[in-house]
Design a protein around this motif. Structure first.
Motif, PDB file in Angstrom:
ATOM      1  N   LEU A 262       0.823  -1.207   0.000  1.00 23.79           N
ATOM      2  CA  LEU A 262       0.000   0.000   0.000  1.00 23.79           C
ATOM      3  C   LEU A 262       0.859   1.260   0.000  1.00 23.79           C
ATOM      4  N   ASP A 263       1.942   1.240   0.763  1.00 25.42           N
ATOM      5  CA  ASP A 263       2.814   2.419   0.852  1.00 25.42           C
ATOM      6  C   ASP A 263       3.552   2.685  -0.457  1.00 25.42           C
ATOM      7  N   GLU A 264       3.699   1.661  -1.289  1.00 23.76           N
ATOM      8  CA  GLU A 264       4.409   1.835  -2.556  1.00 23.76           C
ATOM      9  C   GLU A 264       3.534   2.411  -3.667  1.00 23.76           C
ATOM     10  N   LEU A 265       2.233   2.501  -3.408  1.00 23.19           N
ATOM     11  CA  LEU A 265       1.330   3.028  -4.432  1.00 23.19           C
ATOM     12  C   LEU A 265       1.586   4.518  -4.650  1.00 23.19           C
ATOM     13  N   ASP A 266       1.514   4.951  -5.906  1.00 22.30           N
ATOM     14  CA  ASP A 266       1.617   6.365  -6.218  1.00 22.30           C
ATOM     15  C   ASP A 266       0.285   7.055  -5.931  1.00 22.30           C
ATOM     16  N   SER A 268      -1.420   8.670  -7.916  1.00 20.74           N
ATOM     17  CA  SER A 268      -2.327   8.513  -9.050  1.00 20.74           C
ATOM     18  C   SER A 268      -2.965   7.124  -9.117  1.00 20.74           C
ATOM     19  N   GLU A 269      -2.453   6.165  -8.338  1.00 19.87           N
ATOM     20  CA  GLU A 269      -2.970   4.793  -8.381  1.00 19.87           C
ATOM     21  C   GLU A 269      -4.157   4.632  -7.441  1.00 19.87           C
ATOM     22  N   GLU A 270      -5.114   3.834  -7.875  1.00 19.85           N
ATOM     23  CA  GLU A 270      -6.310   3.565  -7.092  1.00 19.85           C
ATOM     24  C   GLU A 270      -5.989   2.589  -5.967  1.00 19.85           C
ATOM     25  N   ALA A 271      -6.234   3.000  -4.725  1.00 20.22           N
ATOM     26  CA  ALA A 271      -5.877   2.175  -3.567  1.00 20.22           C
ATOM     27  C   ALA A 271      -7.033   1.324  -3.069  1.00 20.22           C
ATOM     28  N   GLY A 272      -8.233   1.531  -3.631  1.00 16.85           N
ATOM     29  CA  GLY A 272      -9.423   0.846  -3.123  1.00 16.85           C
ATOM     30  C   GLY A 272      -9.298  -0.662  -3.100  1.00 16.85           C
ATOM     31  N   GLU A 273      -8.923  -1.273  -4.231  1.00 14.60           N
ATOM     32  CA  GLU A 273      -8.841  -2.736  -4.304  1.00 14.60           C
ATOM     33  C   GLU A 273      -7.730  -3.273  -3.398  1.00 14.60           C
ATOM     34  N   ALA A 276      -8.930  -3.066   0.194  1.00  7.04           N
ATOM     35  CA  ALA A 276      -9.934  -4.092   0.488  1.00  7.04           C
ATOM     36  C   ALA A 276      -9.284  -5.464   0.641  1.00  7.04           C
ATOM     37  N   GLU A 277      -8.327  -5.775  -0.240  1.00  6.99           N
ATOM     38  CA  GLU A 277      -7.647  -7.072  -0.162  1.00  6.99           C
ATOM     39  C   GLU A 277      -6.844  -7.194   1.134  1.00  6.99           C
ATOM     40  N   ALA A 278      -6.119  -6.141   1.498  1.00  5.54           N
ATOM     41  CA  ALA A 278      -5.329  -6.171   2.726  1.00  5.54           C
ATOM     42  C   ALA A 278      -6.224  -6.325   3.946  1.00  5.54           C
ATOM     43  N   TYR A 279      -7.319  -5.565   3.978  1.00  9.24           N
ATOM     44  CA  TYR A 279      -8.243  -5.609   5.115  1.00  9.24           C
ATOM     45  C   TYR A 279      -8.887  -6.987   5.241  1.00  9.24           C
ATOM     46  N   ASP A 280      -9.396  -7.512   4.134  1.00  9.26           N
ATOM     47  CA  ASP A 280     -10.057  -8.819   4.182  1.00  9.26           C
ATOM     48  C   ASP A 280      -9.082  -9.922   4.602  1.00  9.26           C
ATOM     49  N   THR A 281      -7.839  -9.838   4.106  1.00 10.57           N
ATOM     50  CA  THR A 281      -6.842 -10.845   4.456  1.00 10.57           C
ATOM     51  C   THR A 281      -6.548 -10.835   5.952  1.00 10.57           C
TER      52      THR A 281
END
Length: 360
Positions: A262-266, A268-273, A276-281
């Motif tokens: 998550l911290d590596e996302l720019d 401009s990148e969509e963090a939603g998916e 959600a994946e990190a939270y569900d895991t």
């Protein structure tokens, strides 16, 4: 006396001598050369001194403030402006710039200058230190804009020009993504210290359905990321029933892995998916951790039961205290039936609990 006006002799239809450059008399080469050299010298002087050249013309031609017309051969700023075909305000901006520079010793004072006198001028770049291009720059608003521009390392004139033309700013934001990004960052910085703007922006968002949905979605993503971050950084988990426990090493490592992604996302990148994946895991691993420990599983059930019991008690107390004053006004046929069913459920629960206590 009568003056006779004689009409010029009409030109023949094929007489094109006046329009033919080749038919015009040749210019004196020496005179032409002199004109070219004069332009080059004037260009070089202006390239070196820039607006100081115009400042000098004002300084040696406009009489200092406080001097009467009879005390000096120079012109007033108003007279000079009329001859120049510009505003007196513009002339005075040059006047004030020269006055400041004279106080700093860069140029002679007005009194030391005679009309037509030439002096050595500072470099062009120094002019902007003294010249205020707009009267708005001297206002409280202009002063604040100037200070902010200097803090950003840009010329105040640019910022003042934008501030005086908000329509142009709007057009640039609408047309250019990079300008919109710069405006967004500036607005966020401004919001930190402007409660009124915070309220106005929040109100605008609340009134716009698309923005309201987007904010709700981003808030949900932020909450999910924060949940994963706490597990990874603090090493604690919260069970579905609300218990706070130390996270097993494997679970914490998995949270750290997802957090690094998550911290590596720019921006401009969509963090939603990803969120959600990190939270569900992590949530799934928490549930599995609880289910794998019999003692923890029992404690989880106990905590959940107590939580539900406390909520039900609070709701029923509010119901009876607030609404039991006068049942005549609120009575409905199914109220008694619902309460009887609730009473039966409570009695069944009490019986089960008493039976469980007897076996302990």
């Amino acid at each position: 006396m009568t003056v006779a006006i004689v009409a010029p002799e009409a030109a023949e239809p094929d007489d094109t001598r006046a329009a033919d450059p080749a038919a015009m008399p040749e210019a004196d080469p020496a005179a032409t050369r002199e004109l070219l050299e004069r332009d080059a010298r004037e260009f070089g002087a202006y390239a070196r001194t820039g607006a100081w050249t115009f400042g000098l013309k004002v300084a040696r031609s406009v009489r200092p403030g406080g001097q009467a017309a009879g005390e000096s051969p120079k012109l007033s700023a108003k007279e000079f402006a009329e001859l120049a075909g510009c505003s007196a305000e513009r002339v005075m901006r040059y006047y004030k710039a020269w006055d400041k520079a004279a106080d700093d010793g860069l140029v002679p004072h007005f009194e030391a200058l005679a009309p037509g006198q030439d002096v050595e001028l500072p470099d062009a770049d120094v002019w902007l230190t003294y010249y205020v291009p707009r009267s708005s720059a001297t206002s409280a608003r202009g002063t604040a804009i100037t200070a902010a521009a200097e803090a950003e390392g840009i010329r105040p004139t640019k910022a003042l020009e934008v501030a005086e033309n908000p329509t142009a700013l709007r057009a640039a934001i609408l047309a250019d993504p990079s300008t919109a990004q710069a405006a967004r960052h500036a607005l966020l910085d401004r919001l930190k210290e402007d409660p009124a703007l915070q309220t106005e922006l929040a109100r605008d968002i609340a009134r716009t359905d698309d923005l309201k949905k987007a904010v709700a979605g981003e808030a949900r993503n932020a909450d999910r990321i924060e949940y994963v971050r706490k597990v990874a950084e603090e090493g604690q988990i919260r069970t579905p029933a609300g218990q706070k426990l130390d996270a097993p090493a494997e679970l914490r490592a998995e949270a750290e892995r997802h957090l690094s992604l998550l911290d590596e996302l720019d921006d401009s990148e969509e963090a939603g998916e990803w969120a959600a994946e990190a939270y569900d895991t992590v949530k799934t691993l928490v549930v599995e951790t609880v289910e794998a420990n019999p003692e923890l599983r029992v404690q989880e059930r106990r905590t959940k039961f107590y939580s539900s019991l406390q909520k039900a008690t609070k709701v029923f107390e509010e119901l009876t205290l607030d609404d039991a004053v006068d049942f005549d006004d609120i009575y409905e046929d199914d109220m008694v039936q619902r309460l009887e069913e609730l009473q039966q459920a409570i009695n069944t629960c009490i019986t089960a609990l008493r039976k469980a206590s007897e076996t302990r």
